[in-house]
Design an enzyme around this catalytic site. Structure first.
Site, PDB file in Angstrom:
ATOM      1  N   GLU A   7    -120.918 -16.562 -65.473  1.00  0.00           N
ATOM      2  CA  GLU A   7    -120.128 -15.586 -66.238  1.00  0.00           C
ATOM      3  C   GLU A   7    -120.029 -14.244 -65.529  1.00  0.00           C
ATOM      4  O   GLU A   7    -119.167 -13.427 -65.869  1.00  0.00           O
ATOM      5  CB  GLU A   7    -120.725 -15.394 -67.634  1.00  0.00           C
ATOM      6  CG  GLU A   7    -120.666 -16.654 -68.442  1.00  0.00           C
ATOM      7  CD  GLU A   7    -120.852 -16.429 -69.925  1.00  0.00           C
ATOM      8  OE1 GLU A   7    -120.629 -15.310 -70.403  1.00  0.00           O
ATOM      9  OE2 GLU A   7    -121.220 -17.395 -70.588  1.00  0.00           O
ATOM     10  N   LYS A  53    -126.013  -9.449 -66.962  1.00  0.00           N
ATOM     11  CA  LYS A  53    -126.512 -10.417 -65.963  1.00  0.00           C
ATOM     12  C   LYS A  53    -126.033 -10.016 -64.567  1.00  0.00           C
ATOM     13  O   LYS A  53    -126.775 -10.127 -63.588  1.00  0.00           O
ATOM     14  CB  LYS A  53    -126.040 -11.835 -66.305  1.00  0.00           C
ATOM     15  CG  LYS A  53    -126.681 -12.448 -67.543  1.00  0.00           C
ATOM     16  CD  LYS A  53    -128.192 -12.665 -67.430  1.00  0.00           C
ATOM     17  CE  LYS A  53    -128.572 -13.719 -66.424  1.00  0.00           C
ATOM     18  NZ  LYS A  53    -130.024 -14.033 -66.485  1.00  0.00           N
TER      19      LYS A  53
HETATM   20  P1  NAD Z   1    -132.433 -18.901 -74.206  1.00  0.00           P
HETATM   21  O1  NAD Z   1    -131.869 -17.762 -75.002  1.00  0.00           O
HETATM   22  O2  NAD Z   1    -132.502 -20.267 -74.808  1.00  0.00           O
HETATM   23  O3  NAD Z   1    -133.908 -18.528 -73.747  1.00  0.00           O
HETATM   24  C1  NAD Z   1    -134.277 -17.252 -73.326  1.00  0.00           C
HETATM   25  C2  NAD Z   1    -135.805 -17.127 -73.446  1.00  0.00           C
HETATM   26  O4  NAD Z   1    -136.178 -15.821 -72.973  1.00  0.00           O
HETATM   27  C3  NAD Z   1    -136.317 -17.248 -74.881  1.00  0.00           C
HETATM   28  O5  NAD Z   1    -137.441 -18.095 -74.920  1.00  0.00           O
HETATM   29  C4  NAD Z   1    -136.684 -15.813 -75.264  1.00  0.00           C
HETATM   30  O6  NAD Z   1    -137.740 -15.736 -76.205  1.00  0.00           O
HETATM   31  C5  NAD Z   1    -137.080 -15.244 -73.910  1.00  0.00           C
HETATM   32  N1  NAD Z   1    -136.949 -13.784 -73.843  1.00  0.00           N
HETATM   33  C6  NAD Z   1    -135.885 -13.042 -74.260  1.00  0.00           C
HETATM   34  N2  NAD Z   1    -136.134 -11.740 -74.034  1.00  0.00           N
HETATM   35  C7  NAD Z   1    -137.364 -11.663 -73.453  1.00  0.00           C
HETATM   36  C8  NAD Z   1    -138.157 -10.589 -72.977  1.00  0.00           C
HETATM   37  N3  NAD Z   1    -137.747  -9.310 -73.056  1.00  0.00           N
HETATM   38  N4  NAD Z   1    -139.367 -10.872 -72.417  1.00  0.00           N
HETATM   39  C9  NAD Z   1    -139.799 -12.156 -72.349  1.00  0.00           C
HETATM   40  N5  NAD Z   1    -139.093 -13.213 -72.796  1.00  0.00           N
HETATM   41  C10 NAD Z   1    -137.888 -12.961 -73.335  1.00  0.00           C
HETATM   42  O7  NAD Z   1    -131.590 -18.887 -72.855  1.00  0.00           O
HETATM   43  P2  NAD Z   1    -131.249 -20.087 -71.861  1.00  0.00           P
HETATM   44  O8  NAD Z   1    -129.964 -20.660 -72.261  1.00  0.00           O
HETATM   45  O9  NAD Z   1    -132.452 -20.937 -71.700  1.00  0.00           O
HETATM   46  O10 NAD Z   1    -130.997 -19.257 -70.519  1.00  0.00           O
HETATM   47  C11 NAD Z   1    -132.053 -19.023 -69.600  1.00  0.00           C
HETATM   48  C12 NAD Z   1    -131.507 -18.283 -68.402  1.00  0.00           C
HETATM   49  O11 NAD Z   1    -130.487 -19.057 -67.782  1.00  0.00           O
HETATM   50  C13 NAD Z   1    -130.873 -16.928 -68.738  1.00  0.00           C
HETATM   51  O12 NAD Z   1    -131.225 -16.014 -67.732  1.00  0.00           O
HETATM   52  C14 NAD Z   1    -129.379 -17.221 -68.743  1.00  0.00           C
HETATM   53  O13 NAD Z   1    -128.654 -16.064 -68.386  1.00  0.00           O
HETATM   54  C15 NAD Z   1    -129.299 -18.279 -67.675  1.00  0.00           C
HETATM   55  N6  NAD Z   1    -128.166 -19.234 -67.796  1.00  0.00           N
HETATM   56  C16 NAD Z   1    -127.955 -19.924 -68.954  1.00  0.00           C
HETATM   57  C17 NAD Z   1    -126.938 -20.859 -69.015  1.00  0.00           C
HETATM   58  C18 NAD Z   1    -126.679 -21.686 -70.250  1.00  0.00           C
HETATM   59  O14 NAD Z   1    -125.746 -22.486 -70.263  1.00  0.00           O
HETATM   60  N7  NAD Z   1    -127.469 -21.586 -71.302  1.00  0.00           N
HETATM   61  C19 NAD Z   1    -126.120 -21.071 -67.898  1.00  0.00           C
HETATM   62  C20 NAD Z   1    -126.361 -20.340 -66.727  1.00  0.00           C
HETATM   63  C21 NAD Z   1    -127.411 -19.424 -66.692  1.00  0.00           C
HETATM   64  O1  TDX Z   2    -119.120 -22.002 -82.649  1.00  0.00           O
HETATM   65  C1  TDX Z   2    -118.646 -21.858 -81.518  1.00  0.00           C
HETATM   66  N1  TDX Z   2    -117.346 -22.248 -81.289  1.00  0.00           N
HETATM   67  C2  TDX Z   2    -116.741 -22.131 -80.062  1.00  0.00           C
HETATM   68  O2  TDX Z   2    -115.575 -22.484 -79.894  1.00  0.00           O
HETATM   69  C3  TDX Z   2    -119.402 -21.305 -80.412  1.00  0.00           C
HETATM   70  C4  TDX Z   2    -120.832 -20.867 -80.629  1.00  0.00           C
HETATM   71  C5  TDX Z   2    -118.790 -21.213 -79.185  1.00  0.00           C
HETATM   72  N2  TDX Z   2    -117.494 -21.593 -79.001  1.00  0.00           N
HETATM   73  C6  TDX Z   2    -116.899 -21.521 -77.652  1.00  0.00           C
HETATM   74  C7  TDX Z   2    -117.074 -20.238 -76.889  1.00  0.00           C
HETATM   75  C8  TDX Z   2    -117.125 -20.713 -75.450  1.00  0.00           C
HETATM   76  O3  TDX Z   2    -115.808 -20.871 -74.948  1.00  0.00           O
HETATM   77  O4  TDX Z   2    -117.567 -22.522 -76.880  1.00  0.00           O
HETATM   78  C9  TDX Z   2    -117.774 -22.088 -75.528  1.00  0.00           C
HETATM   79  C10 TDX Z   2    -119.252 -22.092 -75.221  1.00  0.00           C
HETATM   80  O5  TDX Z   2    -119.845 -21.079 -76.013  1.00  0.00           O
HETATM   81  P1  TDX Z   2    -121.401 -20.676 -75.857  1.00  0.00           P
HETATM   82  O6  TDX Z   2    -122.270 -21.860 -76.108  1.00  0.00           O
HETATM   83  O7  TDX Z   2    -121.630 -19.445 -76.662  1.00  0.00           O
HETATM   84  O8  TDX Z   2    -121.507 -20.416 -74.288  1.00  0.00           O
HETATM   85  P2  TDX Z   2    -120.807 -19.374 -73.289  1.00  0.00           P
HETATM   86  O9  TDX Z   2    -120.292 -18.172 -73.992  1.00  0.00           O
HETATM   87  O10 TDX Z   2    -119.853 -20.152 -72.431  1.00  0.00           O
HETATM   88  O11 TDX Z   2    -122.096 -18.933 -72.438  1.00  0.00           O
HETATM   89  C11 TDX Z   2    -123.044 -19.947 -72.028  1.00  0.00           C
HETATM   90  O12 TDX Z   2    -122.865 -20.302 -70.688  1.00  0.00           O
HETATM   91  C12 TDX Z   2    -123.248 -19.365 -69.725  1.00  0.00           C
HETATM   92  C13 TDX Z   2    -124.469 -19.506 -72.281  1.00  0.00           C
HETATM   93  O13 TDX Z   2    -124.636 -19.150 -73.643  1.00  0.00           O
HETATM   94  C14 TDX Z   2    -124.837 -18.377 -71.382  1.00  0.00           C
HETATM   95  O14 TDX Z   2    -126.192 -17.996 -71.564  1.00  0.00           O
HETATM   96  C15 TDX Z   2    -124.628 -18.823 -69.974  1.00  0.00           C
HETATM   97  O15 TDX Z   2    -124.863 -17.754 -69.102  1.00  0.00           O
END
Ligand code: NAD
Ligand code: TDX
Length: 337
Positions: free
Chosen positions: A128, A157
């Site tokens: 993102e 980020k």
């Molecule tokens: P998540 O929100 O599920 O988990 C984040 C964790 O960090 C939680 O356990 C939370 O308690 C902890 N946390 C938050 N603030 C904190 C703080 N100040 N100190 C210590 N711990 C803290 O997120 P995720 O989806 O597992 O994402 C993890 C990483 O991967 C993030 O850096 C996110 O930007 C990155 N990322 C996520 C996705 C995705 O699709 N979810 C994709 C690409 C990158």
């Molecule tokens: O209820 C919903 N309906 C919907 O249409 C929600 C929660 C999301 N959406 C859409 C928004 C986005 O286009 O679905 C897509 C995915 O949404 P999210 O799960 O919120 O993800 P996104 O915003 O793409 O970001 C995710 O990918 C990159 C993760 O949350 C981030 O942490 C990561 O960095």
């Protein structure tokens, strides 16, 4: 990084979705020991990792922005794998401050500890940070794409990525960065798109699609993200950024239709609701560098199979998500989502 048995990793955010799956992956794929540092915000849960705690995995409750806590934990670790973040776009649109505090100031605090103690750092980031791509474009993000974030979450980020790059150049810290596309898998918070729609269906509610549902995300299985992070940690070049993706572009509408098909519902049994402000259109990753330089390959190649397994996981683990589901849906209702 050393692959010896006594290697200790500090995994920030290890009780969250991707961090906890990474710790599980490390337990199976290496003999490393792990310290999880997690604040247990609404996104982190101790019961996500409680079965892992024992001789090889220790849990420390705390904030990555707490320098007095972080410094000794970094000092005793060989490497830090930094997942901790405020991670949900919808929340950032309503209250961006925690995103700046954790993602920017928290990462800064960690960088200062890494600088002081010489630990290896891998910083986990997102696609993102590059903004979005047009629907009719064939372009994909790669390591030459400049940061151009659209949302408060993405900007925080991107800021953290830039801090890491500056600390490598100015202070010679040993760090790598990865920018990954959207992950799906077990233990993902029900506020995120795929688990929200799966648990809606399991609760007899209709999936909620923002806007037209045309927006495209590049989905990959969380286990493939874990193997990529481990490959970069062990064999990546210091100072380099690697993009992580597995050629999984799909529209949100298509994902919802697949969830409905896999759960035996009519494929049009969803609602179109108000769009997310500033909603990024399309993300797509070119992971050629990771594949060519580190030989990484994703194992989960079939999205429908992976999604079906994740649906089964949510069906079998309602105790893990039930309480969060009510809280999350109250939050969405209060914020008109
Ligand atoms: P998540 O929100 O599920 O988990 C984040 C964790 O960090 C939680 O356990 C939370 O308690 C902890 N946390 C938050 N603030 C904190 C703080 N100040 N100190 C210590 N711990 C803290 O997120 P995720 O989806 O597992 O994402 C993890 C990483 O991967 C993030 O850096 C996110 O930007 C990155 N990322 C996520 C996705 C995705 O699709 N979810 C994709 C690409 C990158
Ligand atoms: O209820 C919903 N309906 C919907 O249409 C929600 C929660 C999301 N959406 C859409 C928004 C986005 O286009 O679905 C897509 C995915 O949404 P999210 O799960 O919120 O993800 P996104 O915003 O793409 O970001 C995710 O990918 C990159 C993760 O949350 C981030 O942490 C990561 O960095």
């Amino acid at each position: 990084m050393s692959e010896e048995a006594d290697t200790r990793l500090l995994v920030t955010g290890g009780a969250g979705f991707i961090g906890s799956n990474f710790v599980r992956h490390v337990m199976g794929a290496t003999s490393h020991d792990v310290t999880i540092l997690d604040k247990l915000t609404y996104a982190g849960r101790i019961d996500t990792v409680s079965d892992l705690l024992g001789p090889r995995v220790r849990f420390v409750l705390g904030d990555i922005g707490d320098a007095a806590l972080v410094s000794p934990l970094v000092a005793e670790s060989d490497a830090v794998v930094h997942f901790a973040a405020e991670s949900h776009n919808d929340r950032a649109l309503h209250d961006p401050r925690p995103f700046v505090e954790t993602n920017v100031v928290g990462t800064f605090t960690l960088l200062e500890a890494v600088r002081a103690h010489g630990a290896r750092l891998h910083h986990v980031s997102t696609d993102e940070v590059f903004g979005d791509l047009a629907y009719d474009d064939t372009a994909r993000f790669d390591e030459r794409t400049a940061p151009d974030p659209s949302s408060p979450y993405a900007a925080s980020k991107a800021a953290s990525d830039l801090l890491v790059k500056a600390w490598v150049r100015s202070f010679d810290i040993r760090a790598t960065i990865s920018n990954c596309s959207n992950n799906y898998g077990p233990y993902q918070s029900v506020e995120k798109f795929i688990p929200r729609q799966i648990t809606n269906v399991l609760r007899g509610r209709r999936p909620q699609l923002y806007g037209s549902g045309r927006n495209v995300r590049d989905w990959m299985h969380v286990d493939d993200h874990s193997s990529a992070v481990l490959a970069i940690l062990e064999n990546g070049t210091i100072g380099e950024t690697y993009l992580v993706g597995a050629d999984g572009e799909r529209s949100n509408r298509r994902v919802v239709e697949l969830i409905l098909e896999l759960t035996g519902q009519p494929s049009d049994a969803y609602d179109l609701v108000a769009d997310r402000p500033g909603h990024d259109r399309r993300y797509a990753i070119d992971a050629t560098k990771l594949r060519d330089e580190l030989g990484w390959r994703p194992r989960h190649r079939d999205f429908a199979t992976g999604l079906g397994q994740v649906i089964d996981w949510y069906r079998a683990n309602e105790a893990w998500w039930a309480a969060d589901k009510d809280r999350v849906e109250r939050y969405y209702a209060a914020t008109e989502r």
